[in-house]
Design a protein around this motif. Structure first.
Motif, PDB file in Angstrom:
ATOM      1  N   HIS A 153       0.815  -1.215   0.000  1.00 61.54           N
ATOM      2  CA  HIS A 153       0.000   0.000   0.000  1.00 61.54           C
ATOM      3  C   HIS A 153       0.852   1.270   0.000  1.00 61.54           C
ATOM      4  O   HIS A 153       0.334   2.365   0.177  1.00 61.54           O
ATOM      5  CB  HIS A 153      -0.940  -0.003   1.207  1.00 61.54           C
ATOM      6  N   GLY A 154       2.172   1.121  -0.169  1.00 59.42           N
ATOM      7  CA  GLY A 154       3.036   2.290  -0.282  1.00 59.42           C
ATOM      8  C   GLY A 154       3.466   2.904   1.035  1.00 59.42           C
ATOM      9  O   GLY A 154       3.846   4.080   1.083  1.00 59.42           O
ATOM     10  N   TYR A 155       3.452   2.135   2.119  1.00 57.87           N
ATOM     11  CA  TYR A 155       3.848   2.673   3.410  1.00 57.87           C
ATOM     12  C   TYR A 155       5.358   2.534   3.618  1.00 57.87           C
ATOM     13  O   TYR A 155       5.997   1.651   3.074  1.00 57.87           O
ATOM     14  CB  TYR A 155       3.114   1.939   4.540  1.00 57.87           C
ATOM     15  N   HIS A 156       5.911   3.406   4.444  1.00 56.71           N
ATOM     16  CA  HIS A 156       7.311   3.302   4.841  1.00 56.71           C
ATOM     17  C   HIS A 156       7.414   2.309   5.995  1.00 56.71           C
ATOM     18  O   HIS A 156       6.606   2.333   6.921  1.00 56.71           O
ATOM     19  CB  HIS A 156       7.850   4.667   5.273  1.00 56.71           C
ATOM     20  N   ARG A 176      12.453  12.321  16.247  1.00 53.04           N
ATOM     21  CA  ARG A 176      13.615  12.635  15.424  1.00 53.04           C
ATOM     22  C   ARG A 176      13.372  12.425  13.937  1.00 53.04           C
ATOM     23  O   ARG A 176      13.868  13.172  13.088  1.00 53.04           O
ATOM     24  CB  ARG A 176      14.797  11.770  15.875  1.00 53.04           C
ATOM     25  N   GLU A 177      12.581  11.403  13.577  1.00 54.98           N
ATOM     26  CA  GLU A 177      12.517  10.962  12.184  1.00 54.98           C
ATOM     27  C   GLU A 177      11.200  11.272  11.475  1.00 54.98           C
ATOM     28  O   GLU A 177      11.111  11.087  10.257  1.00 54.98           O
ATOM     29  CB  GLU A 177      12.766   9.443  12.114  1.00 54.98           C
ATOM     30  N   THR A 178      10.183  11.710  12.187  1.00 59.66           N
ATOM     31  CA  THR A 178       8.898  11.969  11.538  1.00 59.66           C
ATOM     32  C   THR A 178       8.451  13.395  11.810  1.00 59.66           C
ATOM     33  O   THR A 178       8.995  14.089  12.678  1.00 59.66           O
ATOM     34  CB  THR A 178       7.807  10.992  12.006  1.00 59.66           C
ATOM     35  N   ASN A 179       7.462  13.817  11.076  1.00 61.74           N
ATOM     36  CA  ASN A 179       6.929  15.161  11.221  1.00 61.74           C
ATOM     37  C   ASN A 179       5.773  15.186  12.221  1.00 61.74           C
ATOM     38  O   ASN A 179       5.101  14.166  12.431  1.00 61.74           O
ATOM     39  CB  ASN A 179       6.428  15.680   9.868  1.00 61.74           C
ATOM     40  N   VAL A 180       5.550  16.327  12.792  1.00 63.62           N
ATOM     41  CA  VAL A 180       4.410  16.490  13.693  1.00 63.62           C
ATOM     42  C   VAL A 180       3.127  16.151  12.940  1.00 63.62           C
ATOM     43  O   VAL A 180       2.914  16.592  11.814  1.00 63.62           O
ATOM     44  CB  VAL A 180       4.348  17.925  14.235  1.00 63.62           C
ATOM     45  N   GLY A 181       2.312  15.319  13.549  1.00 63.04           N
ATOM     46  CA  GLY A 181       1.058  14.913  12.925  1.00 63.04           C
ATOM     47  C   GLY A 181       1.144  13.623  12.135  1.00 63.04           C
ATOM     48  O   GLY A 181       0.111  13.062  11.756  1.00 63.04           O
ATOM     49  N   ASP A 182       2.377  13.131  11.881  1.00 67.56           N
ATOM     50  CA  ASP A 182       2.522  11.858  11.175  1.00 67.56           C
ATOM     51  C   ASP A 182       1.957  10.718  12.004  1.00 67.56           C
ATOM     52  O   ASP A 182       1.988  10.750  13.243  1.00 67.56           O
ATOM     53  CB  ASP A 182       3.995  11.572  10.869  1.00 67.56           C
ATOM     54  N   LYS A 183       1.472   9.684  11.321  1.00 71.46           N
ATOM     55  CA  LYS A 183       0.912   8.509  11.979  1.00 71.46           C
ATOM     56  C   LYS A 183       1.928   7.366  11.930  1.00 71.46           C
ATOM     57  O   LYS A 183       2.508   7.090  10.877  1.00 71.46           O
ATOM     58  CB  LYS A 183      -0.371   8.067  11.280  1.00 71.46           C
ATOM     59  N   VAL A 184       2.118   6.711  13.049  1.00 70.44           N
ATOM     60  CA  VAL A 184       3.066   5.605  13.143  1.00 70.44           C
ATOM     61  C   VAL A 184       2.337   4.376  13.693  1.00 70.44           C
ATOM     62  O   VAL A 184       1.768   4.426  14.783  1.00 70.44           O
ATOM     63  CB  VAL A 184       4.256   5.960  14.053  1.00 70.44           C
ATOM     64  N   PHE A 185       2.353   3.299  12.927  1.00 70.09           N
ATOM     65  CA  PHE A 185       1.817   2.027  13.392  1.00 70.09           C
ATOM     66  C   PHE A 185       2.963   1.228  13.989  1.00 70.09           C
ATOM     67  O   PHE A 185       3.955   0.957  13.302  1.00 70.09           O
ATOM     68  CB  PHE A 185       1.179   1.239  12.248  1.00 70.09           C
ATOM     69  N   VAL A 186       2.844   0.853  15.238  1.00 66.71           N
ATOM     70  CA  VAL A 186       3.877   0.086  15.930  1.00 66.71           C
ATOM     71  C   VAL A 186       3.451  -1.374  15.961  1.00 66.71           C
ATOM     72  O   VAL A 186       2.337  -1.701  16.401  1.00 66.71           O
ATOM     73  CB  VAL A 186       4.082   0.623  17.360  1.00 66.71           C
TER      74      VAL A 186
END
Length: 204
Positions: A3-6, A40-50
């Protein structure tokens, strides 16, 4: 990549040295590492799935934006097989409130009771209800049950009594701390993007 995710693996090999110095138990250290990496590595508001490595993304044909549109700082879900809120996998928004929540979660390493408390999985239940003032930091009923856990893993009754205490206050839904603006959501069981690996043949 479908789906194009990092995709990024946050290892335990000197990548987040401050977290490694502060926390001895990996389960707690992980949340500090996520907060540090995200800042450090993402922008404010970015979503991170752990993701933990022992889970199954059992809706592989469903893109993660089916959940990433949710606005709360952190999204967790109920386990399939018991009453716990799962601790290993969550969706977090890069915000100051969310990072503070993760760091405070890691700090529970210093407060774990002498008996079985399921490490960060037990701590998240108490941390959640305290984070939105459903129970005070001191003299709360569920907190007393948590810090009084003395039984080994062979007797889980006191642990689940503590979990049930918190779940009466934190059912599936959205919760907000009006003072800090921090918010979290608990998803109903079997509605998240993953489940425990033991259910890799589970059909829903």
């Amino acid at each position: 990549s479908k789906h194009g995710y990092h995709w990024h693996i946050i290892g335990d090999s000197g990548i987040e040295p401050l977290c490694e110095q502060k926390y001895q138990i990996f389960f707690f250290r992980k949340h500090c590492m996520v907060a540090s990496w995200m800042h450090r590595e993402t922008n404010v508001g970015d979503k991170v799935f752990v993701f933990d490595s022992d889970v199954v993304p059992y809706r592989t044909n469903v893109p993660l934006h089916n959940w990433s549109y949710l606005r709360e700082d952190i999204i967790l879900y109920e386990r399939t097989w018991n009453t716990e809120i799962a601790a290993g996998n969550y969706l977090v928004t890069n915000s100051e409130a969310a990072r503070s929540f993760l760091v405070r979660w890691a700090q529970y390493e210093k407060e774990i009771p002498p008996g079985f408390s399921s490490a960060d999985n037990g701590a998240i239940h108490l941390h959640l209800i305290r984070s939105v003032n459903l129970e005070p930091e001191k003299n709360g009923t569920c907190g007393q049950k948590y810090y009084s856990l003395t039984e080994p893993v062979t007797n889980l009754d006191p642990y689940y009594d503590f979990v049930d205490c918190t779940r009466k206050l934190a059912k599936p839904g959205v919760y907000t701390n009006d003072e800090s603006s921090f918010s979290f959501r608990i998803l109903k069981r079997d509605t998240a993007w993953v489940m425990d690996g033991v259910y890799d043949s589970y059909e829903k």
